[in-house]
Enzyme design. Structure first.
Site, PDB file in Angstrom:
ATOM      1  N   LYS A 151      -4.156   3.045  -1.190  1.00 28.09           N
ATOM      2  CA  LYS A 151      -5.337   3.885  -1.044  1.00 28.09           C
ATOM      3  C   LYS A 151      -5.019   4.958  -0.022  1.00 28.09           C
ATOM      4  O   LYS A 151      -4.328   4.722   0.970  1.00 28.09           O
ATOM      5  CB  LYS A 151      -6.551   3.062  -0.617  1.00 28.09           C
ATOM      6  CG  LYS A 151      -6.338   2.224   0.638  1.00 28.09           C
ATOM      7  CD  LYS A 151      -7.561   1.410   0.975  1.00 28.09           C
ATOM      8  CE  LYS A 151      -7.716   0.236   0.033  1.00 28.09           C
ATOM      9  NZ  LYS A 151      -6.657  -0.777   0.197  1.00 28.09           N
ATOM     10  N   ASP A 153       0.824  -1.206   0.000  1.00 29.01           N
ATOM     11  CA  ASP A 153       0.000   0.000   0.000  1.00 29.01           C
ATOM     12  C   ASP A 153       0.860   1.258   0.000  1.00 29.01           C
ATOM     13  O   ASP A 153       2.089   1.202   0.000  1.00 29.01           O
ATOM     14  CB  ASP A 153      -0.990  -0.008   1.168  1.00 29.01           C
ATOM     15  CG  ASP A 153      -0.319  -0.029   2.532  1.00 29.01           C
ATOM     16  OD1 ASP A 153       0.729   0.633   2.674  1.00 29.01           O
ATOM     17  OD2 ASP A 153      -0.846  -0.690   3.445  1.00 29.01           O
TER      18      ASP A 153
END
Length: 486
Positions: free
Chosen positions: A270, A248
């Site tokens: 994200k 991530d």
């Protein structure tokens, strides 16, 4: 990189050694192990070197050095205590474009000898480029103790079975999994340790024809808050065994550099308000790669189970009957605050620490503001900068004093870490200026930050004198300094 580390095949190649003392003996010893054809120039020979000459293992070609002796030499070594002779050997070799090493004289070396850990055919060479030989010796001693003596036997067996394994497992991923399973097999390790090579090879053959399908698996690994040194040992081992790594946006480049080079790295990042990959898509990728028989790592910033949606992902894997494991990591609330010099608990200021997220699901439950506004506690808010105004207003509305100390830690534990401090009524303004990712800390413990900062630009500067007398720190131009006592 001052030197290119290479391994040279010296079998039957002529190597000229000028010098016949004990230093020359050490170098010749290594050359003979590598299969070199050693020719020596020296006025007289050390007794052990004389023995090697008598046995025909070394050729004593002359007592004096001549330039033509270099012409057909693959490598040249000068190992005498005569500085002028060493210089002559060096200049002669350089003029004929031959690699030359003047022992213990780095400026007159076009190549150097590393320190070697020998588990032939496995060899490990380490060097400081001549900068710190004692340090390298200590490192070699540690490595010798860590590296098992049966490593060479394991590698020899692998060499003999390499072709058969390639035939049985045409795909690279299959072969890698086979070798990893074999090399970590307790019976295989025990047999090679006991020099029971035939039994070890029988085990290889049995494993080679084991037709049980290889199951994929998923490991959720906490990458820590950013500093690669905070990645756990098990986390490092796991990411270096992965076939695929789904990472991530909070995983630092330094941590990603530790992932095995040939692993596939898939970004599934994200950010609050800026979803680039939906969580549902990430879940499906985990399932997809695992069902392909791959070893999958879901690499998450901080800890997988602290606002990392690790539980949601494991529920999907459980439903699909996919094996999984969890490797905890240092969460940002622990790592970033420590690097900022903010203790989460303190007998004088906070007996409780509470972690919350400012990024709730749209239909999620509201925060319990009455609980969050209580005194004698430290409140740490993940992903809270976009909700800073609401956070400040609600806490004050529910009784939190407006002058409660607050801090925003941006890029915690990284070289570009920034720490902004103020009071609760200023939180929204501070958040607007804070780079992301950022962590909000609210509570009386923030008062200690200026005195306890030790990392980055805001670190306390300790100015020493011979007397080492100190006064309390004072703030000057927004930086903390220790004033020298008069």
């Amino acid at each position: 990189m001052n030197y290119l580390p290479i391994f040279v095949d010296l079998k039957n190649r002529p190597v000229l050694v000028v010098g016949g003392g004990h230093i020359a003996v050490r170098k010749i010893d290594a050359l003979l192990k590598a299969g070199a054809s050693v020719k020596v120039v020296a006025e007289k020979l050390h007794s052990s070197l004389q023995s090697l000459t008598d046995e025909g293992k070394v050729e004593w070609i002359a007592k004096t050095f001549e330039a033509n002796q270099v012409t057909n030499s693959y490598l040249v070594i000068a190992a005498t205590d005569d500085n002028a002779l060493n210089q002559l050997v060096f200049e002669t070799a350089e003029s004929q474009q031959r690699l030359v090493n003047v022992v213990d004289d780095q400026p007159r070396c076009s190549y150097i000898f590393p320190s070697i850990i020998d588990r032939s055919p496995v060899q490990i060479a380490i060097s400081s480029g001549g900068a710190a030989p004692v340090l390298i010796r200590l490192l070699r001693e540690k490595l010798e103790a860590l590296i098992p003596p049966n490593l060479g036997a394991m590698a020899d067996i692998a060499t003999r079975w390499r072709s058969a394994v390639k035939t049985q497992f045409p795909q690279l991923t299959q072969r890698r999994r086979f070798w990893e399973k074999l090399f970590t097999h307790q019976s295989f390790q025990r047999l090679t340790e006991n020099h029971q090579i035939e039994q070890a090879e029988a085990l290889v053959e049995a494993e080679l024809h084991n037709n049980n399908p290889v199951l994929g698996e998923v490991s959720l690994v906490g990458a820590g808050p950013g500093d690669a040194g905070l990645l756990t040992l098990k986390g490092l081992q796991t990411i270096q065994q992965a076939d695929v790594v789904l990472y991530d946006a909070l995983v630092s480049e330094a941590v990603l550099e530790l992932v095995r080079r040939d692993a596939d790295k898939v970004f599934v990042g994200k950010l609050a308000g800026k979803h680039s990959v939906k969580q549902e898509d990430t879940n499906q990728l985990l399932v997809k790669y695992a069902k392909q028989g791959k070893r999958v790592v879901r690499l998450k910033g901080g800890d997988p189970f602290v606002f990392g949606r690790g539980g949601e992902e494991l529920e999907i894997l459980k439903a699909e009957n996919i094996p999984f494991s969890i490797v905890p990591g240092i969460t940002a609330a622990l790592g970033a605050t420590a690097y900022a010099g903010i203790p989460l608990t303190h007998r004088d200021h906070a007996q409780t620490a509470m972690f919350i997220t400012g990024h709730l699901k749209p239909d999620g439950n509201r925060l319990k503001w009455e609980t969050l506004a209580q005194g004698n506690q430290t409140l740490v808010v993940y992903m809270g900068t976009i909700k800073a105004a609401e956070l400040s207003a609600e806490l004050q509305k529910h009784g939190k004093p407006s002058d409660t100390p607050v801090a925003i830690i941006s890029n915690g534990t990284l070289p570009n870490q920034q720490v902004q401090t103020g009071v609760l009524s200023e939180l929204a303004e501070l958040a607007e200026k804070a780079p992301t990712p950022a962590l909000i800390v609210i509570g009386e413990v923030v008062k200690l930050q200026k005195d306890l900062a030790w990392f980055g630009k805001e670190a306390v500067q300790f100015v020493s004198t011979q007397e080492t007398l100190w006064q309390k720190p004072t703030l000057q131009n927004k930086e903390t300094h220790w004033k020298q006592a008069a």
